[in-house]
Design an enzyme around this catalytic site. Structure first.
Site, PDB file in Angstrom:
ATOM      1  N   SER A  10      33.251 -25.946   0.126  1.00 55.19           N
ATOM      2  CA  SER A  10      33.212 -24.746   0.975  1.00 55.19           C
ATOM      3  C   SER A  10      31.777 -24.248   1.105  1.00 55.19           C
ATOM      4  O   SER A  10      31.115 -23.954   0.106  1.00 55.19           O
ATOM      5  CB  SER A  10      34.065 -23.643   0.356  1.00 55.19           C
ATOM      6  N   HIS A  35      34.544 -27.440   4.408  1.00 58.74           N
ATOM      7  CA  HIS A  35      35.460 -26.302   4.527  1.00 58.74           C
ATOM      8  C   HIS A  35      34.658 -25.068   4.959  1.00 58.74           C
ATOM      9  O   HIS A  35      33.671 -24.696   4.327  1.00 58.74           O
ATOM     10  CB  HIS A  35      36.124 -26.061   3.168  1.00 58.74           C
ATOM     11  N   ASP A  37      34.837 -21.036   5.803  1.00 61.49           N
ATOM     12  CA  ASP A  37      35.621 -19.825   5.567  1.00 61.49           C
ATOM     13  C   ASP A  37      35.206 -18.730   6.539  1.00 61.49           C
ATOM     14  O   ASP A  37      34.116 -18.174   6.429  1.00 61.49           O
ATOM     15  CB  ASP A  37      35.396 -19.345   4.127  1.00 61.49           C
ATOM     16  N   MET A  39      35.755 -15.041   7.830  1.00 62.30           N
ATOM     17  CA  MET A  39      36.326 -13.768   7.363  1.00 62.30           C
ATOM     18  C   MET A  39      35.921 -12.645   8.300  1.00 62.30           C
ATOM     19  O   MET A  39      34.749 -12.569   8.704  1.00 62.30           O
ATOM     20  CB  MET A  39      35.803 -13.449   5.970  1.00 62.30           C
ATOM     21  N   HIS A  68      39.019 -22.490   7.981  1.00 67.30           N
ATOM     22  CA  HIS A  68      40.015 -21.602   7.364  1.00 67.30           C
ATOM     23  C   HIS A  68      39.795 -20.195   7.908  1.00 67.30           C
ATOM     24  O   HIS A  68      38.818 -19.534   7.572  1.00 67.30           O
ATOM     25  CB  HIS A  68      39.802 -21.677   5.835  1.00 67.30           C
ATOM     26  N   MET A  70      40.415 -16.520   7.990  1.00 72.53           N
ATOM     27  CA  MET A  70      40.950 -15.347   7.284  1.00 72.53           C
ATOM     28  C   MET A  70      40.705 -14.156   8.192  1.00 72.53           C
ATOM     29  O   MET A  70      39.879 -13.270   7.901  1.00 72.53           O
ATOM     30  CB  MET A  70      40.241 -15.202   5.930  1.00 72.53           C
ATOM     31  N   GLY A 178      40.482 -22.148  -4.028  1.00 82.35           N
ATOM     32  CA  GLY A 178      40.153 -21.011  -4.876  1.00 82.35           C
ATOM     33  C   GLY A 178      40.124 -21.361  -6.353  1.00 82.35           C
ATOM     34  O   GLY A 178      41.145 -21.746  -6.922  1.00 82.35           O
TER      35      GLY A 178
HETATM   36  C1  DX5 Z   1      38.113 -17.719  -0.583  1.00 82.29           C
HETATM   37  C2  DX5 Z   1      37.831 -18.920   0.287  1.00 82.29           C
HETATM   38  C3  DX5 Z   1      37.455 -20.137  -0.466  1.00 82.29           C
HETATM   39  C4  DX5 Z   1      36.210 -20.001  -1.305  1.00 82.29           C
HETATM   40  C5  DX5 Z   1      36.449 -20.818  -2.515  1.00 82.29           C
HETATM   41  O1  DX5 Z   1      38.588 -16.703   0.214  1.00 82.29           O
HETATM   42  O2  DX5 Z   1      38.950 -19.248   1.082  1.00 82.29           O
HETATM   43  O3  DX5 Z   1      37.375 -21.280   0.374  1.00 82.29           O
HETATM   44  O4  DX5 Z   1      35.037 -20.424  -0.676  1.00 82.29           O
HETATM   45  O5  DX5 Z   1      35.431 -20.590  -3.409  1.00 82.29           O
HETATM   46  P1  DX5 Z   1      35.536 -21.042  -4.938  1.00 82.29           P
HETATM   47  O6  DX5 Z   1      35.739 -22.530  -4.940  1.00 82.29           O
HETATM   48  O7  DX5 Z   1      34.220 -20.620  -5.502  1.00 82.29           O
HETATM   49  O8  DX5 Z   1      36.708 -20.310  -5.541  1.00 82.29           O
HETATM   50 ZN    ZN Z   2      38.860 -21.216   2.194  1.00 80.26          ZN
END
Ligand code: DX5
Ligand code: ZN
Length: 218
Positions: A10, A35, A37, A39, A68, A70, A178
């Protein structure tokens, strides 16, 4: 393990001041996907990055972009993420009133469709769409931040989902996101996961490229 898991680092934990360097490292690495993220500060209490950054990552890497979302009302942005270069688009179960329609909108754009479940959302809520999905993402932390601790209950959810997928003859992959690290990866894969997201485990490692190989080969 005979089948190696898909590893999706990620970028949330990468160096945003030097993203190009980190993406080039991922290009050289054993990472299968990148990946991303996204947000919005509404669905989750944090804002990360958006469509122009996805576009920039696309230009620097040929690895599939596992995106992903969110965000609330993700259906409004499906086309924009396709245009930016996303290969897989995962929306949250909790953010979609018309989930079945949203899944097909993603597929019609030519992307793989995923649905993510927050830690409190039961796997059973996917029974009626499991055959329509390319991927299910089990959140093993509350979404919003990297570097949190893996919630052990996620292992039971992975097992229940594996059972549901096999029983229905679905081809959906199980991705886990996560708190994934070298210490829990074997348990997660043994529970039935196919793909693992790792943010801080990769980017906070002394040698991120080597850490990806370690995660891939556990
Ligand atoms: C959290 C994200 C994850 C995050 C994971 O909301 O969806 O993809 O980047 O991070 P780590 O691996 O550090 O938990
Ligand atoms: Zn994620």
């Amino acid at each position: 393990m005979d089948v190696k898991p898909i590893i999706a680092p990620s970028l949330l934990s990468a160096d945003f001041g030097n993203l190009k360097k980190d993406i080039q490292m991922l290009n050289r690495s054993k990472a299968d996907w990148i990946h991303l993220d996204i947000m919005d500060g509404v669905f989750v209490p944090n804002i990360s990055f958006g469509i122009p950054v996805v576009k920039a990552v696309r230009a620097l890497s040929k690895k599939p972009l596992d995106t992903h979302l969110m965000i609330v009302q993700p259906e409004r942005y499906i086309h924009a993420f396709k245009e930016a270069g996303a290969d897989m688009l995962t929306v949250h179960w909790e953010a979609c009133t018309h989930l079945h329609r949203t899944i097909y909108q993603i597929k019609e754009e030519g992307m793989l469709a995923g649905v993510a479940l927050n830690p409190h959302t039961p796997v059973a809520g996917l029974e009626d769409v499991i055959n329509d999905l390319d991927m299910v993402l089990i959140m093993s932390v509350n979404p919003g931040f990297g570097g949190q601790k893996f919630i052990p209950r996620a292992l039971d959810k992975i097992k229940a989902l594996r059972e549901m997928i096999d029983r229905n003859g679905s081809e959906a992959l199980i991705e886990v996101d996560g708190g994934v690290c070298r210490d829990n990866i074997a348990a997660i894969v043994n529970a039935g996961a196919d793909a693992l997201v790792a943010g801080s485990a990769v980017f906070k490692a002394e040698n991120p490229q080597e850490e990806i190989s370690i995660l891939k080969n556990i």
